[in-house]
Design an enzyme around this catalytic site. Sequence first.
Site, PDB file in Angstrom:
ATOM      1  N   LYS A  46       0.802  -1.230   0.000  1.00 29.67           N
ATOM      2  CA  LYS A  46       0.000   0.000   0.000  1.00 29.67           C
ATOM      3  C   LYS A  46       0.835   1.282   0.000  1.00 29.67           C
ATOM      4  CE  LYS A  46      -3.463  -1.274  -0.413  1.00 29.67           C
ATOM      5  NZ  LYS A  46      -3.919  -2.124  -1.562  1.00 29.67           N
ATOM      6  N   HIS A 101       7.290  -7.394  -2.534  1.00 26.09           N
ATOM      7  CA  HIS A 101       7.099  -6.754  -1.226  1.00 26.09           C
ATOM      8  C   HIS A 101       8.133  -7.308  -0.236  1.00 26.09           C
ATOM      9  CE1 HIS A 101       3.384  -4.749  -2.216  1.00 26.09           C
ATOM     10  NE2 HIS A 101       2.624  -5.812  -2.208  1.00 26.09           N
ATOM     11  N   SER A 131      -4.632   2.890   4.144  1.00 29.63           N
ATOM     12  CA  SER A 131      -4.928   2.256   2.856  1.00 29.63           C
ATOM     13  C   SER A 131      -5.105   0.744   3.051  1.00 29.63           C
ATOM     14  CB  SER A 131      -3.778   2.552   1.885  1.00 29.63           C
ATOM     15  OG  SER A 131      -4.021   1.973   0.644  1.00 29.63           O
TER      16      SER A 131
HETATM   17  S1  PPS Z   1      -0.633  -3.058  -3.133  1.00 30.87           S
HETATM   18  O1  PPS Z   1      -1.878  -3.815  -2.756  1.00 30.87           O
HETATM   19  O2  PPS Z   1       0.436  -3.227  -2.135  1.00 30.87           O
HETATM   20  O3  PPS Z   1      -0.203  -3.369  -4.496  1.00 30.87           O
HETATM   21  O4  PPS Z   1      -1.105  -1.535  -3.075  1.00 30.87           O
HETATM   22  P1  PPS Z   1      -0.266  -0.294  -3.614  1.00 30.87           P
HETATM   23  O5  PPS Z   1      -0.466  -0.169  -5.068  1.00 30.87           O
HETATM   24  O6  PPS Z   1       1.118  -0.318  -3.083  1.00 30.87           O
HETATM   25  O7  PPS Z   1      -0.989   0.926  -2.884  1.00 30.87           O
HETATM   26  C1  PPS Z   1      -2.303   1.302  -3.166  1.00 30.87           C
HETATM   27  C2  PPS Z   1      -2.394   2.773  -2.802  1.00 30.87           C
HETATM   28  O8  PPS Z   1      -1.717   3.567  -3.814  1.00 30.87           O
HETATM   29  C3  PPS Z   1      -2.648   4.509  -4.348  1.00 30.87           C
HETATM   30  N1  PPS Z   1      -2.347   4.828  -5.759  1.00 30.87           N
HETATM   31  C4  PPS Z   1      -2.201   6.078  -6.200  1.00 30.87           C
HETATM   32  N2  PPS Z   1      -2.187   7.255  -5.533  1.00 30.87           N
HETATM   33  C5  PPS Z   1      -2.032   8.384  -6.283  1.00 30.87           C
HETATM   34  N3  PPS Z   1      -1.905   8.372  -7.627  1.00 30.87           N
HETATM   35  C6  PPS Z   1      -1.897   7.220  -8.326  1.00 30.87           C
HETATM   36  N4  PPS Z   1      -1.777   7.244  -9.640  1.00 30.87           N
HETATM   37  C7  PPS Z   1      -2.050   5.996  -7.603  1.00 30.87           C
HETATM   38  N5  PPS Z   1      -2.090   4.686  -7.947  1.00 30.87           N
HETATM   39  C8  PPS Z   1      -2.270   3.989  -6.811  1.00 30.87           C
HETATM   40  C9  PPS Z   1      -3.979   3.805  -4.164  1.00 30.87           C
HETATM   41  O9  PPS Z   1      -5.061   4.685  -4.339  1.00 30.87           O
HETATM   42  C10 PPS Z   1      -3.837   3.261  -2.764  1.00 30.87           C
HETATM   43  O10 PPS Z   1      -3.859   4.285  -1.765  1.00 30.87           O
HETATM   44  P2  PPS Z   1      -5.173   4.792  -1.014  1.00 30.87           P
HETATM   45  O11 PPS Z   1      -4.668   5.704   0.074  1.00 30.87           O
HETATM   46  O12 PPS Z   1      -5.863   3.593  -0.460  1.00 30.87           O
HETATM   47  O13 PPS Z   1      -5.977   5.527  -2.033  1.00 30.87           O
END
Ligand code: PPS
Length: 287
Positions: A46, A101, A131
């Site tokens: 996340k 990860h 998240s």
């Molecule tokens: S995972 O399950 O570990 O693969 O998740 P991960 O992709 O690491 O994290 C998901 C969070 O990243 C946010 N996210 C983004 N934020 C801003 N801009 C872009 N383009 C973007 N892409 C992914 C996603 O919304 C999750 O955060 P939260 O706070 O829940 O919105």
Amino acid sequence: MAEEQVNIVFEGLLLPTHVHSEESLRYARERFHVRDDDVFIVTYPKSGTTWMQEILPLIYSNGDLTPVQTIPNWQRVPWLEQKTGKSLLEDRPSPRLITTHLTYHLMPKSFNTSKAKVVYVTRNPKDALVSSFHYHNLATFLDNPGTFEEFIQKFLAGNVMFGSWFDHIKSWWPRKDQDNILFITYEDLLQDMRSVLLKLGEFLGKQLSDDAIETIVAQTKFSNMRQNKMSNYSFVPKELMDQEKTNFLRKGISGDWKNHFTTAQTEHFNSVYSQEMKGVDFPFYKD
Ligand code: PPS
């Protein structure tokens, strides 16, 4: 699902059995052959994984949108440690873009002697926690997070998937000055994508045209990625992820923790943070 079926424990880490097995983890650790031109995205869950899975393929295609519009993110930049890791990665032509990860100590044994590159994305742990909490409520293959207060306790104790945020960052951060490792923060991606793209281009030896930079900046915006079926997990059946409850790409902001933590929870988190990070020269997320 009963708790013991939801997770397996590997080297002390809790991992969801839906996508991990003892065999897939042993393969990643012991038998996966790292190539010198491999590029790993390394994250604590996340923290910006899916975002970087959009960015790196676009850097490698010099802004051509085809890969991100036609290949799902988990095939585009597969997870090394997941059950699909071996079949998706073993025979893939170089340069391979790989997601993991894993903590530094659990990386494939052949990683240490290779010149493979690592892009480590880190995020304010309070935002990663928030998240993750929502993600646990969304994904039926993860254990029940309990109340937010209970989830904070589990997170601080490392009783969550992939273990402790502190152990993760403390395993990778001491390697920050190595030529093959680049640290990026989620907050930098939000604030100044252009500068990060230039940094990534230099690190990966990819010179990006101005047009490519403009295209990548636009394509990787939260609103656009949310619409991209190849990146928004909308292909995952509702029984596994009910995105009517909340989207996988949920808010995409920094500081959402302030809408979740009470003052007492913030103080407690900060005090555990200072204890855990004592003596670690890590300049971010102190309060
Ligand atoms: S995972 O399950 O570990 O693969 O998740 P991960 O992709 O690491 O994290 C998901 C969070 O990243 C946010 N996210 C983004 N934020 C801003 N801009 C872009 N383009 C973007 N892409 C992914 C996603 O919304 C999750 O955060 P939260 O706070 O829940 O919105």
